[in-house]
Design an enzyme around this catalytic site. Structure first.
Site, PDB file in Angstrom:
ATOM      1  N   GLN A 190       0.811  -1.214   0.000  1.00 53.83           N
ATOM      2  CA  GLN A 190       0.000   0.000   0.000  1.00 53.83           C
ATOM      3  C   GLN A 190       0.849   1.271   0.000  1.00 53.83           C
ATOM      4  O   GLN A 190       0.315   2.383  -0.031  1.00 53.83           O
ATOM      5  CB  GLN A 190      -0.957  -0.016   1.187  1.00 53.83           C
ATOM      6  CG  GLN A 190      -2.003  -1.114   1.054  1.00 53.83           C
ATOM      7  CD  GLN A 190      -2.999  -1.143   2.197  1.00 53.83           C
ATOM      8  OE1 GLN A 190      -3.454  -0.110   2.656  1.00 53.83           O
ATOM      9  NE2 GLN A 190      -3.333  -2.338   2.647  1.00 53.83           N
TER      10      GLN A 190
ATOM     11  N   LYS B  68      11.116  26.402  33.056  1.00 52.95           N
ATOM     12  CA  LYS B  68      12.025  25.260  33.169  1.00 52.95           C
ATOM     13  C   LYS B  68      11.828  24.353  31.967  1.00 52.95           C
ATOM     14  O   LYS B  68      10.721  23.893  31.710  1.00 52.95           O
ATOM     15  CB  LYS B  68      11.769  24.499  34.471  1.00 52.95           C
ATOM     16  CG  LYS B  68      12.849  23.490  34.812  1.00 52.95           C
ATOM     17  CD  LYS B  68      12.624  22.880  36.183  1.00 52.95           C
ATOM     18  CE  LYS B  68      13.827  22.058  36.614  1.00 52.95           C
ATOM     19  NZ  LYS B  68      14.203  21.027  35.670  1.00 52.95           N
TER      20      LYS B  68
END
Length: 800
Positions: free
Chosen positions: A234, A503
């Site tokens: 496919q 952070k």
């Protein structure tokens, strides 16, 4: 919608004629055409991104899916189809077909109206002009033969996932709604369909080689009894696959549904039309990372406005193919709250942000920019009053307008020079940057600068400086052990003397830059330059003499730092592997401190002075950046980090110097989720016996390793096997723990020399100092066991 009489309805601003809406399409369940249309309208936000840019072949059941069903594939879009549906002509070997490209909810509703139950698409897309591109995804179809079913497909799927992960491809499983499972993996678009098809065939043959009793890789029906066909074909450029979230033309209205990997080991079955919309609303799309944005850029804009009630322009479509310089407009908007709307022309629309505080008037500060829905180009000249009760009600004036020169535009950063009108609010030309920091953006007024140097093609390798050498001693800036933060605990960081930085969830890095000579060091002085050549190249192009402190990160598709993605880069030094990973998992460096510059140390200066010196370097490259510091309160900074799904914030005392190698209360970590670095002291086997079932964790204390519990969740299957391979070489006969490990854990434990550091997240600590509800985050090869300390200030760990 039900009823035999034809009716014309409005769908997403389009008029659509519906006929026979009460016709039963699935006799086994009584599901009608109206139900099919309603389903496709409901799942459109998740289905359209998987269809975007892909030519669609429809599989139609005009009289339903009963025993006398008549079904046919339809490639060409009929002349009777609505004119609003986009069309592309694709030349095949023997013919040229005109396919539809679905871009709106109305397109999907039309598919339901013509009984196109199944939507099949190739693994490639077309560009804005209709030209076919290289495939952007790979698909493996696991198709069970007679005597096999979903359980066998699941077993093969896990093996395929491990195999593909080894070559850097992370796949998503999709229960096909028919018999088996599809595995989709993203591609970078560098190779054509023939190349990808050949590669997929190799994957299938490799699986057959390791699982010959269960897998077959060729199409011969005689070989398929009791086995799973791994269908690689496919990926052929002329082949198509059922789209995720498409219905299937079966007896029952099943759906092709992307699944989470942990679902595959439960009682797996195919899902139906009635289950999928609620599932999507609750859980989202596990395959979202392989989807594309919906190409109807004005769908959201139109849905929020009624052209009969507002003077704003509400066009039916975007403006395609406009020539000339791209335009911008900034509108002052006196709505419920005064703000400014900042809009840049891009791909036929005005990409828009709301600026609560307007455009910054100084390069030292940043303002919040909240991205809003795309607006039509016609909005560039809009001024007037939006009526009360309508969206955005209030008075709008044009603050400035003109054209702009674009330097950079990607998912995380936009840099442009705006040329405003002579009497506009900008006061002439201004260079501005928009920087994405999670969900929202920041807008920054940039200082004027010359065009940056081009990166050196191959920067020469510098001699490695001696550990701790100063700039004077070595003749250039040398490695400086980074300053470390402590967990805030009960310490107060809300006073005026503190600054707040977001952070970043990555690995600490000290960059030693001397012109084109660049070295990147981990926290413990390991040279990691070879793993991140793109960062070395960008730093080398800056012509600096500096030592910089920062964090190396990898962003996910939402622009959020992902430690899991970064792990794919950590420790990789082979040139071929690095070259592949820098394309698929690009690294970035977020800088937050300047330790030395032009041979002078800045470490004794205050945080504010160092920060100002860092910002004056104007490091705003594609990969190396200085994220803006947060200018508000502690509460605002924490809330911002949570909204953007970041790790937390670091509070830094403004007057504090930089103390190399020290873990100081002048820097305080405030985390949104509790995490703990750990040392591995042993492991227990998984049920299958090949991989790690759980890890036995410890923290170094005087005399050895203190046992703090187990972790058995958060691993992928591939990680369990990799950990097993890593720890097998460290096996020892005796426990490395200085205290007793509970019998349930020690009975089948394999002990290891405690050299490997990892990280877990957890719920809390038990009274005896064990982690509760721990989940694995990943290895920390950037840390040594001696670096590991207890994060929870209230927990005391001493040998029992």
């Amino acid at each position: 919608m039900a009823g035999t009489s034809p009716q014309t309805v409005s769908v997403d601003g389009r008029l659509l004629r519906l006929t026979n809406s009460d016709k039963v399409m699935y006799p086994a369940t009584g599901t009608t055409k109206a139900d099919v249309i309603a389903y496709y309208v409901q799942v459109a936000p998740w289905l359209l991104p998987h269809l975007a840019g892909r030519p669609i072949t429809r599989k139609r059941w005009v009289n339903g899916t009963g025993s006398d069903a008549q079904v046919f594939f339809e490639k060409n879009l009929p002349d009777s189809a609505p004119s609003w549906i986009r069309r592309v002509s694709i030349k095949h070997r023997t013919s040229t077909n005109t396919y539809p490209i679905f871009e709106s909810v109305a397109d999907l509703a039309w598919a339901g109206q013509v009984a196109a139950l199944e939507l099949h698409v190739p693994q490639w897309r077309v560009d804005a002009t209709g030209v076919a591109q290289n495939p952007d995804r790979l698909v493996i179809d696991l198709d069970p033969g007679p005597g096999a079913g979903l359980p066998e497909c699941v077993e093969v799927a896990h093996a395929a996932r491990e195999l593909m992960s080894d070559v850097g491809l992370e796949c998503v499983p999709v229960t096909s709604g028919s018999k088996g499972i599809h595995l989709f993996a993203p591609l970078d678009g560098e190779h054509d369909s023939d190349y990808i098809n050949a590669f997929a065939k190799q994957v299938a043959q490799a699986l057959e080689g390791v699982m010959p009793e269960l897998v077959v890789s060729d199409m011969s029906k005689a070989k398929r009894h009791g086995k799973v066909l791994v269908d690689w074909s496919q990926n052929n450029g002329n082949k198509t696959t059922i789209s995720p979230y498409s219905l299937r033309g079966r007896d029952h209205p099943t759906v092709a549904v992307p699944r989470d990997w942990d679902e595959l080991d439960d009682d797996l079955r195919h899902l139906t039309i009635d289950e999928v919309p609620a599932r999507l609303a609750e859980r989202g799309d596990p395959m979202a990372s392989l989807a594309a944005p919906v190409t109807d850029r004005l769908a959201t804009y139109r849905s929020m406005r009624d052209a009969a009630k507002t003077p704003e322009p509400v066009p039916d479509s975007v403006v395609r193919g406009r020539t000339g310089d791209p335009i911008f407009v900034i509108q002052e908007h006196h709505a419920s709250r005064l703000h400014w709307d900042f809009r840049l022309e891009r791909d036929g629309v005005l990409v828009s942000w709301a600026l609560p505080k307007g455009v910054p008037d100084s390069a030292k500060g940043n303002h919040l920019a909240v991205q809003t829905e795309d607006h039509p180009l016609e909005y560039a000249t809009f001024a007037g009053d939006i009526p009360k009760g309508e969206y955005g009600a209030g008075h709008v004036t044009i603050w400035d307008h003109g054209h702009y020169d674009l330097e950079k535009w990607n998912d995380h950063e936009v840099i442009a020079t705006l040329h405003g009108s002579p009497d506009g609010g900008l006061g002439g030309s201004k260079r501005l940057a928009l920087i994405k920091t999670g969900e929202n953006w920041l807008i920054h007024l940039m200082k004027e600068q010359s065009v940056a140097k081009q990166p050196a093609a191959s920067p020469p390798a510098p001699a490695t400086p001696s550990r701790g050498a100063s700039a004077t001693e070595s003749g250039r800036a040398g490695f400086v052990p980074p300053m470390l933060a402590v967990l805030a605990g009960g310490r107060d960081a809300s006073a005026d003397g503190w600054a707040y930085e977001l952070k970043w969830d990555g690995i600490r890095c000290v960059a030693v830059v001397n012109g084109e000579s660049v070295r990147l060091y981990s926290r413990n002085h390991n040279d990691v330059s070879a793993s991140y050549p793109e960062l070395v190249e960008e730093l080398a192009a800056l012509g600096l003499d500096a030592v910089l402190d920062g964090e190396i990160v990898a962003l996910d598709d939402a622009g959020v730092p992902s430690f899991g993605r970064l792990q794919q880069r950590m420790g990789v030094t082979k040139s071929a592997d690095v070259a592949r990973l820098r394309r698929t998992v690009p690294a970035r460096m977020m800088l937050f401190d300047l330790l030395e510059h032009d041979g002078a140390s800045l470490r004794d200066l205050s945080y504010d002075d160092r920060r100002e010196a860092l910002e004056e370097l104007e490091l705003d490259g594609e990969l190396v950046q200085v994220p803006p510091a947060h200018g508000g309160s502690l509460e605002d900074a924490v809330a911002l980090s949570r909204r953007h799904k970041l790790e937390g914030i670091v509070a830094k005392r403004r007057a504090a110097p930089y103390v190399p190698g020290a873990r100081s209360t002048d820097w305080l970590k405030i985390k949104n989720q509790d995490a703990q670095e750990v040392v591995i002291g042993g492991w227990r086997p998984s049920k299958g016996g090949r991989g790690i079932g759980s890890l036995l964790l410890g923290i170094p204390v005087e005399g050895g390793l203190r046992y703090i519990g187990r972790v058995g969740t958060g691993f992928t299957e591939a990680e369990r096997l990799r950990l097993r391979q890593l720890l097998d070489g460290l096996t020892r006969k005796t426990s490395p723990f200085v205290d007793e490990v509970e019998t349930a854990a020690s009975r089948d434990a394999t002990w290891v020399t405690p050299r490997v550091v990892g990280e877990v997240v957890y719920g809390d600590w038990s009274p005896n100092g064990s982690l509760r509800h721990a989940s694995w985050r990943g290895l920390r090869p950037d840390k040594d066991p001696a670096d590991v300390v207890i994060e929870g200030a209230e927990v005391r760990l001493t040998p029992s």
